[in-house]
Motif scaffolding. Structure first.
Motif, PDB file in Angstrom:
ATOM      1  N   ILE A 120      15.078  28.276  76.140  1.00  0.00           N
ATOM      2  CA  ILE A 120      15.336  26.857  75.892  1.00  0.00           C
ATOM      3  C   ILE A 120      16.082  26.676  74.578  1.00  0.00           C
ATOM      4  O   ILE A 120      17.085  25.953  74.495  1.00  0.00           O
ATOM      5  N   GLY A 121      15.599  27.336  73.525  1.00  0.00           N
ATOM      6  CA  GLY A 121      16.290  27.244  72.234  1.00  0.00           C
ATOM      7  C   GLY A 121      17.680  27.849  72.275  1.00  0.00           C
ATOM      8  O   GLY A 121      18.620  27.330  71.657  1.00  0.00           O
ATOM      9  N   LEU A 122      17.841  28.969  73.010  1.00  0.00           N
ATOM     10  CA  LEU A 122      19.156  29.598  73.133  1.00  0.00           C
ATOM     11  C   LEU A 122      20.137  28.676  73.846  1.00  0.00           C
ATOM     12  O   LEU A 122      21.289  28.519  73.408  1.00  0.00           O
ATOM     13  N   ALA A 123      19.704  28.049  74.934  1.00  0.00           N
ATOM     14  CA  ALA A 123      20.589  27.142  75.674  1.00  0.00           C
ATOM     15  C   ALA A 123      20.971  25.932  74.829  1.00  0.00           C
ATOM     16  O   ALA A 123      22.134  25.496  74.837  1.00  0.00           O
ATOM     17  N   ALA A 124      20.004  25.395  74.068  1.00  0.00           N
ATOM     18  CA  ALA A 124      20.303  24.235  73.224  1.00  0.00           C
ATOM     19  C   ALA A 124      21.277  24.603  72.106  1.00  0.00           C
ATOM     20  O   ALA A 124      22.184  23.822  71.778  1.00  0.00           O
ATOM     21  N   ALA A 125      21.130  25.802  71.521  1.00  0.00           N
ATOM     22  CA  ALA A 125      22.052  26.227  70.460  1.00  0.00           C
ATOM     23  C   ALA A 125      23.453  26.444  71.004  1.00  0.00           C
ATOM     24  O   ALA A 125      24.447  26.064  70.372  1.00  0.00           O
ATOM     25  N   LEU A 126      23.575  27.058  72.185  1.00  0.00           N
ATOM     26  CA  LEU A 126      24.891  27.271  72.783  1.00  0.00           C
ATOM     27  C   LEU A 126      25.541  25.950  73.172  1.00  0.00           C
ATOM     28  O   LEU A 126      26.773  25.811  73.088  1.00  0.00           O
ATOM     29  N   ALA A 127      24.730  24.975  73.583  1.00  0.00           N
ATOM     30  CA  ALA A 127      25.276  23.687  74.000  1.00  0.00           C
ATOM     31  C   ALA A 127      25.814  22.873  72.827  1.00  0.00           C
ATOM     32  O   ALA A 127      26.741  22.069  72.999  1.00  0.00           O
ATOM     33  N   THR A 128      25.259  23.073  71.648  1.00  0.00           N
ATOM     34  CA  THR A 128      25.686  22.291  70.476  1.00  0.00           C
ATOM     35  C   THR A 128      26.485  23.116  69.474  1.00  0.00           C
ATOM     36  O   THR A 128      26.685  22.677  68.346  1.00  0.00           O
ATOM     37  N   VAL A 207      18.634  30.512  66.331  1.00  0.00           N
ATOM     38  CA  VAL A 207      19.765  30.961  67.151  1.00  0.00           C
ATOM     39  C   VAL A 207      21.049  30.275  66.693  1.00  0.00           C
ATOM     40  O   VAL A 207      22.122  30.897  66.642  1.00  0.00           O
ATOM     41  N   LEU A 208      20.962  29.003  66.341  1.00  0.00           N
ATOM     42  CA  LEU A 208      22.148  28.293  65.853  1.00  0.00           C
ATOM     43  C   LEU A 208      22.657  28.905  64.559  1.00  0.00           C
ATOM     44  O   LEU A 208      23.870  29.030  64.346  1.00  0.00           O
ATOM     45  N   ALA A 209      21.733  29.321  63.676  1.00  0.00           N
ATOM     46  CA  ALA A 209      22.145  30.008  62.457  1.00  0.00           C
ATOM     47  C   ALA A 209      22.761  31.364  62.775  1.00  0.00           C
ATOM     48  O   ALA A 209      23.740  31.784  62.135  1.00  0.00           O
ATOM     49  N   GLY A 210      22.215  32.073  63.767  1.00  0.00           N
ATOM     50  CA  GLY A 210      22.782  33.361  64.141  1.00  0.00           C
ATOM     51  C   GLY A 210      24.163  33.240  64.758  1.00  0.00           C
ATOM     52  O   GLY A 210      24.995  34.143  64.610  1.00  0.00           O
ATOM     53  N   LEU A 211      24.428  32.143  65.457  1.00  0.00           N
ATOM     54  CA  LEU A 211      25.749  31.959  66.064  1.00  0.00           C
ATOM     55  C   LEU A 211      26.846  31.828  65.013  1.00  0.00           C
ATOM     56  O   LEU A 211      28.021  32.100  65.308  1.00  0.00           O
ATOM     57  N   GLN A 212      26.476  31.404  63.815  1.00  0.00           N
ATOM     58  CA  GLN A 212      27.493  31.281  62.762  1.00  0.00           C
ATOM     59  C   GLN A 212      28.005  32.637  62.297  1.00  0.00           C
ATOM     60  O   GLN A 212      29.060  32.727  61.679  1.00  0.00           O
ATOM     61  N   SER A 213      27.251  33.710  62.579  1.00  0.00           N
ATOM     62  CA  SER A 213      27.675  35.050  62.159  1.00  0.00           C
ATOM     63  C   SER A 213      28.619  35.716  63.152  1.00  0.00           C
ATOM     64  O   SER A 213      29.156  36.779  62.863  1.00  0.00           O
ATOM     65  N   VAL A 214      28.792  35.108  64.327  1.00  0.00           N
ATOM     66  CA  VAL A 214      29.708  35.680  65.318  1.00  0.00           C
ATOM     67  C   VAL A 214      31.140  35.468  64.843  1.00  0.00           C
ATOM     68  O   VAL A 214      31.553  34.333  64.576  1.00  0.00           O
ATOM     69  N   ASP A 215      31.889  36.541  64.740  1.00  0.00           N
ATOM     70  CA  ASP A 215      33.253  36.478  64.238  1.00  0.00           C
ATOM     71  C   ASP A 215      34.119  35.676  65.207  1.00  0.00           C
ATOM     72  O   ASP A 215      34.105  35.890  66.424  1.00  0.00           O
ATOM     73  N   HIS A 216      34.910  34.752  64.654  1.00  0.00           N
ATOM     74  CA  HIS A 216      35.777  33.920  65.496  1.00  0.00           C
ATOM     75  C   HIS A 216      36.846  34.754  66.183  1.00  0.00           C
ATOM     76  O   HIS A 216      37.270  34.427  67.302  1.00  0.00           O
ATOM     77  N   GLU A 217      37.286  35.829  65.549  1.00  0.00           N
ATOM     78  CA  GLU A 217      38.299  36.683  66.171  1.00  0.00           C
ATOM     79  C   GLU A 217      37.764  37.367  67.428  1.00  0.00           C
ATOM     80  O   GLU A 217      38.517  37.639  68.364  1.00  0.00           O
ATOM     81  N   VAL A 218      36.451  37.632  67.456  1.00  0.00           N
ATOM     82  CA  VAL A 218      35.860  38.230  68.652  1.00  0.00           C
ATOM     83  C   VAL A 218      35.923  37.250  69.812  1.00  0.00           C
ATOM     84  O   VAL A 218      36.214  37.622  70.961  1.00  0.00           O
ATOM     85  N   HIS A 219      35.663  35.968  69.545  1.00  0.00           N
ATOM     86  CA  HIS A 219      35.783  34.955  70.592  1.00  0.00           C
ATOM     87  C   HIS A 219      37.226  34.876  71.104  1.00  0.00           C
ATOM     88  O   HIS A 219      37.461  34.772  72.318  1.00  0.00           O
ATOM     89  N   GLU A 220      38.172  34.908  70.189  1.00  0.00           N
ATOM     90  CA  GLU A 220      39.574  34.839  70.593  1.00  0.00           C
ATOM     91  C   GLU A 220      39.983  36.048  71.423  1.00  0.00           C
ATOM     92  O   GLU A 220      40.686  35.915  72.433  1.00  0.00           O
ATOM     93  N   ALA A 221      39.514  37.235  71.035  1.00  0.00           N
ATOM     94  CA  ALA A 221      39.844  38.442  71.801  1.00  0.00           C
ATOM     95  C   ALA A 221      39.245  38.378  73.203  1.00  0.00           C
ATOM     96  O   ALA A 221      39.889  38.767  74.192  1.00  0.00           O
ATOM     97  N   ALA A 222      38.019  37.876  73.313  1.00  0.00           N
ATOM     98  CA  ALA A 222      37.397  37.756  74.633  1.00  0.00           C
ATOM     99  C   ALA A 222      38.126  36.737  75.498  1.00  0.00           C
ATOM    100  O   ALA A 222      38.287  36.931  76.716  1.00  0.00           O
ATOM    101  N   ALA A 223      38.597  35.648  74.880  1.00  0.00           N
ATOM    102  CA  ALA A 223      39.340  34.649  75.647  1.00  0.00           C
ATOM    103  C   ALA A 223      40.681  35.194  76.120  1.00  0.00           C
ATOM    104  O   ALA A 223      41.117  34.924  77.241  1.00  0.00           O
TER     105      ALA A 223
END
Length: 327
Positions: A120-128, A207-223
């Motif tokens: 539940i917390g993971l889904a809410a963090a990903l949604a926001t 989880v929301l705090a942990g999402l801030q550590s995900v490198d933005h370049e990794v998201h771009e490479a996956a996209a």
């Protein structure tokens, strides 16, 4: 200019350096000053050490001493002269009291509530996580169950779960008729539901705090590679969130085991057998049965129970840090 008036740089450096044990013009000896600077961090730890000694160590020693004495309402006034029982209270707690049943209820309740609140917390963090209009308002609303005091949450849900209350009226409108929520077998699930409602924002925050550590370049490479949302979540996001999720599980489990105010307000005392959790049992043994020595033994058993998952977490963190250093 003659060579006799020149001073070589090495000689000048030797002459200008004060010898060991000498006192400089502005203060104490250099060796003593360096020793004081080296010991300064230990002095900085002194206030915290005194506070830990007064708040943690001394009460723990008193609880251990009390657990070995036959303390009740008659011997409490002169508790140091109370009869010494040794491990008698621990034996009685395990053999004659409902301690083991309460430990089973507390552990199962804490584990179920912690595991269910994680997705539940993971889904809410990903949604926001991404920006959208009204995100700040949604994030604030998500935190309401967590910031409410446990006394308020227990009173609110006790009113809603009363026979003929809001919950029964809503379920009856769709043809679902249940028994008593605050007594009998359903009380166990009522406690789990209320605990999930009040504690899932804690997972959301971590989880929301942990999402801030995900490198933005990794998201771009996956996209760019055309990864679907599930592949992106499984192989990009979750590896970064392994540490925060594990930490949240441990903290939530420990918090649920120590929960006293919520079950105390929600069910009162004596609580139904199905929700007779360990903190409530310790309270009833101490302040209703006046078996202070027996309740101290139960408290020590509770401390040992809490120390097990804490040791597992600290061990896992130590192993992870060791692996990172080797890499």
């Amino acid at each position: 200019m003659s060579n006799s008036t020149l001073t070589p740089p090495s000689v000048a450096g030797v002459q200008s350096r004060p010898s060991a044990g000498t006192t400089p013009a502005g203060g104490r000896p250099a060796r003593r000053r360096r020793r004081g600077e080296r010991n300064r961090p230990l002095w900085m730890l002194l206030p915290g050490g005194i506070l830990m000694l007064v708040i943690i160590v001394v009460p723990l020693i008193v609880a251990v001493v009390m657990s070995t004495l036959d303390l009740d309402q008659y011997t409490l006034q002169s508790w140091l002269q109370a009869p010494f029982l040794g491990l008698g209270n621990y034996v009685e707690a395990v053999v004659s009291s409902p301690l083991l049943r309460s430990i089973g209820i507390s552990v199962s309740f804490a584990a179920i509530a912690a595991v269910v609140t994680m997705p539940i917390g993971l889904a809410a963090a990903l949604a926001t996580q991404n920006r959208f209009r009204g995100r700040a308002l949604v994030r604030s609303l998500f935190l309401i169950p967590y910031v409410l005091p446990a006394f308020v949450v227990g009173t609110l849900w006790r009113t809603m779960l009363q026979p003929g209350g809001v919950v029964d009226s809503m379920l009856g409108a769709v043809g679902v008729h249940t028994g008593l929520w605050l007594n009998g077998p359903l009380s166990y699930w009522s406690l789990i539901i209320v605990q999930i409602w009040t504690s899932w924002p804690f997972f959301y925050l971590l989880v929301l705090a942990g999402l801030q550590s995900v490198d933005h370049e990794v998201h771009e490479a996956a996209a760019i590679d055309g990864a679907t949302w599930w592949i992106k979540l499984r192989y990009v996001v979750l590896p970064y969130l392994r540490g925060p999720i594990f930490l949240a599980l441990i903290i939530a489990f420990l918090h649920n085991i120590n929960a006293f105010t919520l079950p105390f307000v929600l069910f009162g005392v004596p609580a139904p057998q199905d929700v007779d959790v360990l903190p409530v049992l310790t309270y009833v043994t101490s302040f209703q049965s006046f078996r202070f020595g027996l309740s101290a033994a139960m408290a020590i058993c509770s401390l040992v129970l809490i120390a097990i998952p804490l040791f597992v977490y600290l061990r896992a963190v130590k192993l992870d840090s060791g692996e990172e250093e080797q890499r």
